[in-house]
Design a protein around this motif. Sequence first.
Motif, PDB file in Angstrom:
ATOM      1  N   GLY A   1      41.946  33.662  26.910  1.00  0.00           N
ATOM      2  CA  GLY A   1      41.417  34.292  28.139  1.00  0.00           C
ATOM      3  C   GLY A   1      42.037  33.302  29.533  1.00  0.00           C
ATOM      4  O   GLY A   1      42.496  32.372  29.136  1.00  0.00           O
ATOM      5  N   VAL A   2      41.605  34.059  30.410  1.00  0.00           N
ATOM      6  CA  VAL A   2      42.034  33.081  31.596  1.00  0.00           C
ATOM      7  C   VAL A   2      40.991  32.657  32.410  1.00  0.00           C
ATOM      8  O   VAL A   2      39.709  33.193  32.275  1.00  0.00           O
ATOM      9  N   THR A   3      41.207  31.690  33.108  1.00  0.00           N
ATOM     10  CA  THR A   3      39.918  30.839  34.069  1.00  0.00           C
ATOM     11  C   THR A   3      39.722  31.619  35.348  1.00  0.00           C
ATOM     12  O   THR A   3      40.807  31.524  36.025  1.00  0.00           O
ATOM     13  N   LEU A   4      38.797  32.043  35.494  1.00  0.00           N
ATOM     14  CA  LEU A   4      38.440  32.650  36.834  1.00  0.00           C
ATOM     15  C   LEU A   4      36.906  32.683  37.431  1.00  0.00           C
ATOM     16  O   LEU A   4      36.084  32.707  36.529  1.00  0.00           O
ATOM     17  N   ASP A   5      36.884  31.872  38.718  1.00  0.00           N
ATOM     18  CA  ASP A   5      35.552  32.010  39.313  1.00  0.00           C
ATOM     19  C   ASP A   5      35.393  33.165  40.184  1.00  0.00           C
ATOM     20  O   ASP A   5      36.009  33.085  41.178  1.00  0.00           O
ATOM     21  N   VAL A   6      34.650  34.118  39.955  1.00  0.00           N
ATOM     22  CA  VAL A   6      34.603  35.301  40.478  1.00  0.00           C
ATOM     23  C   VAL A   6      34.100  35.325  41.919  1.00  0.00           C
ATOM     24  O   VAL A   6      34.407  36.039  42.810  1.00  0.00           O
ATOM     25  N   THR A   7      33.449  33.992  42.283  1.00  0.00           N
ATOM     26  CA  THR A   7      32.817  33.817  43.784  1.00  0.00           C
ATOM     27  C   THR A   7      34.286  33.181  44.599  1.00  0.00           C
ATOM     28  O   THR A   7      33.820  33.068  45.895  1.00  0.00           O
ATOM     29  N   ASN A   8      35.249  32.949  44.277  1.00  0.00           N
ATOM     30  CA  ASN A   8      36.271  32.162  44.751  1.00  0.00           C
ATOM     31  C   ASN A   8      37.674  32.835  45.010  1.00  0.00           C
ATOM     32  O   ASN A   8      38.395  33.346  44.011  1.00  0.00           O
ATOM     33  N   GLU A   9      37.912  33.103  46.231  1.00  0.00           N
ATOM     34  CA  GLU A   9      39.018  33.929  46.533  1.00  0.00           C
ATOM     35  C   GLU A   9      40.268  33.524  45.939  1.00  0.00           C
ATOM     36  O   GLU A   9      41.217  34.247  45.649  1.00  0.00           O
ATOM     37  N   GLU A  10      40.597  32.169  46.158  1.00  0.00           N
ATOM     38  CA  GLU A  10      41.927  31.631  45.652  1.00  0.00           C
ATOM     39  C   GLU A  10      41.806  31.957  44.191  1.00  0.00           C
ATOM     40  O   GLU A  10      43.041  32.233  43.689  1.00  0.00           O
ATOM     41  N   SER A  11      40.637  31.737  43.301  1.00  0.00           N
ATOM     42  CA  SER A  11      40.716  31.936  41.906  1.00  0.00           C
ATOM     43  C   SER A  11      41.454  33.455  41.521  1.00  0.00           C
ATOM     44  O   SER A  11      42.260  33.320  40.611  1.00  0.00           O
ATOM     45  N   TRP A  12      40.730  34.280  42.407  1.00  0.00           N
ATOM     46  CA  TRP A  12      41.137  35.820  42.101  1.00  0.00           C
ATOM     47  C   TRP A  12      42.577  35.884  42.518  1.00  0.00           C
ATOM     48  O   TRP A  12      43.481  36.479  41.593  1.00  0.00           O
ATOM     49  N   ALA A  13      43.100  35.161  43.455  1.00  0.00           N
ATOM     50  CA  ALA A  13      44.553  35.404  44.016  1.00  0.00           C
ATOM     51  C   ALA A  13      45.498  34.650  42.889  1.00  0.00           C
ATOM     52  O   ALA A  13      46.402  35.337  42.109  1.00  0.00           O
ATOM     53  N   ASP A  14      44.920  33.481  42.130  1.00  0.00           N
ATOM     54  CA  ASP A  14      45.785  32.789  41.054  1.00  0.00           C
ATOM     55  C   ASP A  14      45.849  33.953  39.827  1.00  0.00           C
ATOM     56  O   ASP A  14      46.771  33.830  39.412  1.00  0.00           O
ATOM     57  N   VAL A  15      44.582  34.405  39.601  1.00  0.00           N
ATOM     58  CA  VAL A  15      44.542  34.925  38.039  1.00  0.00           C
ATOM     59  C   VAL A  15      45.251  36.313  38.357  1.00  0.00           C
ATOM     60  O   VAL A  15      46.183  36.631  37.592  1.00  0.00           O
TER      61      VAL A  15
ATOM     62  N   GLY B   1      30.988  38.404  43.945  1.00  0.00           N
ATOM     63  CA  GLY B   1      32.251  38.396  42.959  1.00  0.00           C
ATOM     64  C   GLY B   1      32.663  39.803  42.723  1.00  0.00           C
ATOM     65  O   GLY B   1      33.803  39.870  42.322  1.00  0.00           O
ATOM     66  N   THR B   2      31.573  40.654  42.708  1.00  0.00           N
ATOM     67  CA  THR B   2      32.025  42.078  42.133  1.00  0.00           C
ATOM     68  C   THR B   2      32.920  42.807  43.564  1.00  0.00           C
ATOM     69  O   THR B   2      33.943  43.232  43.346  1.00  0.00           O
ATOM     70  N   TRP B   3      32.562  42.248  44.645  1.00  0.00           N
ATOM     71  CA  TRP B   3      33.376  42.745  45.901  1.00  0.00           C
ATOM     72  C   TRP B   3      34.632  42.228  46.054  1.00  0.00           C
ATOM     73  O   TRP B   3      35.626  42.866  46.186  1.00  0.00           O
ATOM     74  N   LEU B   4      34.860  40.962  45.553  1.00  0.00           N
ATOM     75  CA  LEU B   4      35.957  40.299  45.669  1.00  0.00           C
ATOM     76  C   LEU B   4      37.176  41.047  44.604  1.00  0.00           C
ATOM     77  O   LEU B   4      38.077  41.151  44.868  1.00  0.00           O
ATOM     78  N   GLY B   5      36.395  41.332  43.472  1.00  0.00           N
ATOM     79  CA  GLY B   5      37.276  42.111  42.606  1.00  0.00           C
ATOM     80  C   GLY B   5      37.736  43.433  42.996  1.00  0.00           C
ATOM     81  O   GLY B   5      39.021  43.714  42.751  1.00  0.00           O
ATOM     82  N   ILE B   6      36.857  44.256  43.582  1.00  0.00           N
ATOM     83  CA  ILE B   6      37.194  45.297  44.111  1.00  0.00           C
ATOM     84  C   ILE B   6      38.196  45.271  45.229  1.00  0.00           C
ATOM     85  O   ILE B   6      39.273  45.914  45.159  1.00  0.00           O
ATOM     86  N   ARG B   7      38.009  44.332  46.019  1.00  0.00           N
ATOM     87  CA  ARG B   7      39.229  44.250  46.993  1.00  0.00           C
ATOM     88  C   ARG B   7      40.341  43.746  46.643  1.00  0.00           C
ATOM     89  O   ARG B   7      41.421  44.126  47.115  1.00  0.00           O
ATOM     90  N   SER B   8      40.484  43.044  45.604  1.00  0.00           N
ATOM     91  CA  SER B   8      41.543  42.554  44.951  1.00  0.00           C
ATOM     92  C   SER B   8      42.380  43.792  44.300  1.00  0.00           C
ATOM     93  O   SER B   8      43.674  43.776  44.727  1.00  0.00           O
ATOM     94  N   ILE B   9      41.597  44.650  43.908  1.00  0.00           N
ATOM     95  CA  ILE B   9      42.480  45.968  43.169  1.00  0.00           C
ATOM     96  C   ILE B   9      42.726  46.690  44.742  1.00  0.00           C
ATOM     97  O   ILE B   9      43.892  47.323  44.491  1.00  0.00           O
ATOM     98  N   PHE B  10      41.830  46.801  45.320  1.00  0.00           N
ATOM     99  CA  PHE B  10      42.385  47.797  46.575  1.00  0.00           C
ATOM    100  C   PHE B  10      43.595  47.121  47.256  1.00  0.00           C
ATOM    101  O   PHE B  10      44.435  48.127  47.643  1.00  0.00           O
ATOM    102  N   ARG B  11      43.671  45.988  47.415  1.00  0.00           N
ATOM    103  CA  ARG B  11      45.050  45.423  48.107  1.00  0.00           C
ATOM    104  C   ARG B  11      46.110  45.508  47.328  1.00  0.00           C
ATOM    105  O   ARG B  11      47.124  45.920  47.659  1.00  0.00           O
ATOM    106  N   LEU B  12      45.967  45.367  45.937  1.00  0.00           N
ATOM    107  CA  LEU B  12      47.133  45.552  44.940  1.00  0.00           C
ATOM    108  C   LEU B  12      47.717  47.094  45.103  1.00  0.00           C
ATOM    109  O   LEU B  12      48.702  47.487  45.272  1.00  0.00           O
ATOM    110  N   GLN B  13      46.601  48.114  45.139  1.00  0.00           N
ATOM    111  CA  GLN B  13      46.860  49.585  45.115  1.00  0.00           C
ATOM    112  C   GLN B  13      47.442  49.915  46.561  1.00  0.00           C
ATOM    113  O   GLN B  13      48.465  50.740  46.706  1.00  0.00           O
ATOM    114  N   ALA B  14      46.929  49.267  47.570  1.00  0.00           N
ATOM    115  CA  ALA B  14      47.503  49.704  48.830  1.00  0.00           C
ATOM    116  C   ALA B  14      48.997  49.164  49.132  1.00  0.00           C
ATOM    117  O   ALA B  14      49.672  49.814  49.800  1.00  0.00           O
TER     118      ALA B  14
END
Length: 233
Positions: A38-52, A92-105
Amino acid sequence: MKVLVTGGAQGIGLAVCEKLQDEGHQAISADVQEHANGVTLDVTNEESWADVLDVVGPLDGLVNCAGIRTRGLIVDTSYEEFQRHLSVNITGTWLGIRSIFRLQANRELSSDEPTVSVVNIASVNAVIAVPGQAHYVASKAAIVGLTKAAAIEGAPIGVRVNAIAPGAIRTPMTEERLIDPEQVAWLEGRVPVGRVGEASEIASVANFLLSAGASYVTGTTVFADGGWVANGV
Ligand code: NAI
């Protein structure tokens, strides 16, 4: 499908990964705990989401399963503990959703392309309040609202957003409660199907919500709770 599953190191997240793999999909487990495959992700951390997301690339689905729960009456709960619950469970859930929305946009969408699907994990505690868990109850109720709002914004960019509200499921989170015969007896009396649920029973609902079979399902919360909520909120 390529699906990122947060909280995938154990419990419901792990069961979701196993179900997806059994169905021939690629499941990428992401967790704050270091874990095999698996990969390491702290869902509370914006940079961690970007890295993953830099590493895993475009996704067909995201399951926001990472969550925490502690007990404590409001009078005994620290500001930090309340914030920690909001941070992991809702931000953490919101950051995940925002990440997907930005990729899709950033993608060119064609009308025949399958939608991307986000599945958030709420809880029966979104609608059934219990004493000693106000911080958890508040964070899970927020997931239901976030799911609706995100579904409305996600539809034009080809993203469906739904939630699952599990009842009592046997996982490391509930281990302590479920070794207490009194607690189990209480649950068995309260839940119409008369038993505690298994993580695989949540994974199969997630698998459906991620699939093309759920192409017209968005903005909803599916209660997978053995009828607990139907028995009286
Ligand atoms: P669990 O405690 O067994 O697993 C939760 C996972 O989330 C752990 O692997 C943990 O390391 C990870 N995690 C925690 N903080 C994180 C962070 N900041 N970043 C990334 N990962 C993090 O719990 P379980 O039971 O599998 O729960 C999964 C989800 O289902 C949670 O959101 C929980 O609130 C929800 N839920 C569980 C129920 C149950 O009866 N087990 C009932 C209703 C909802």
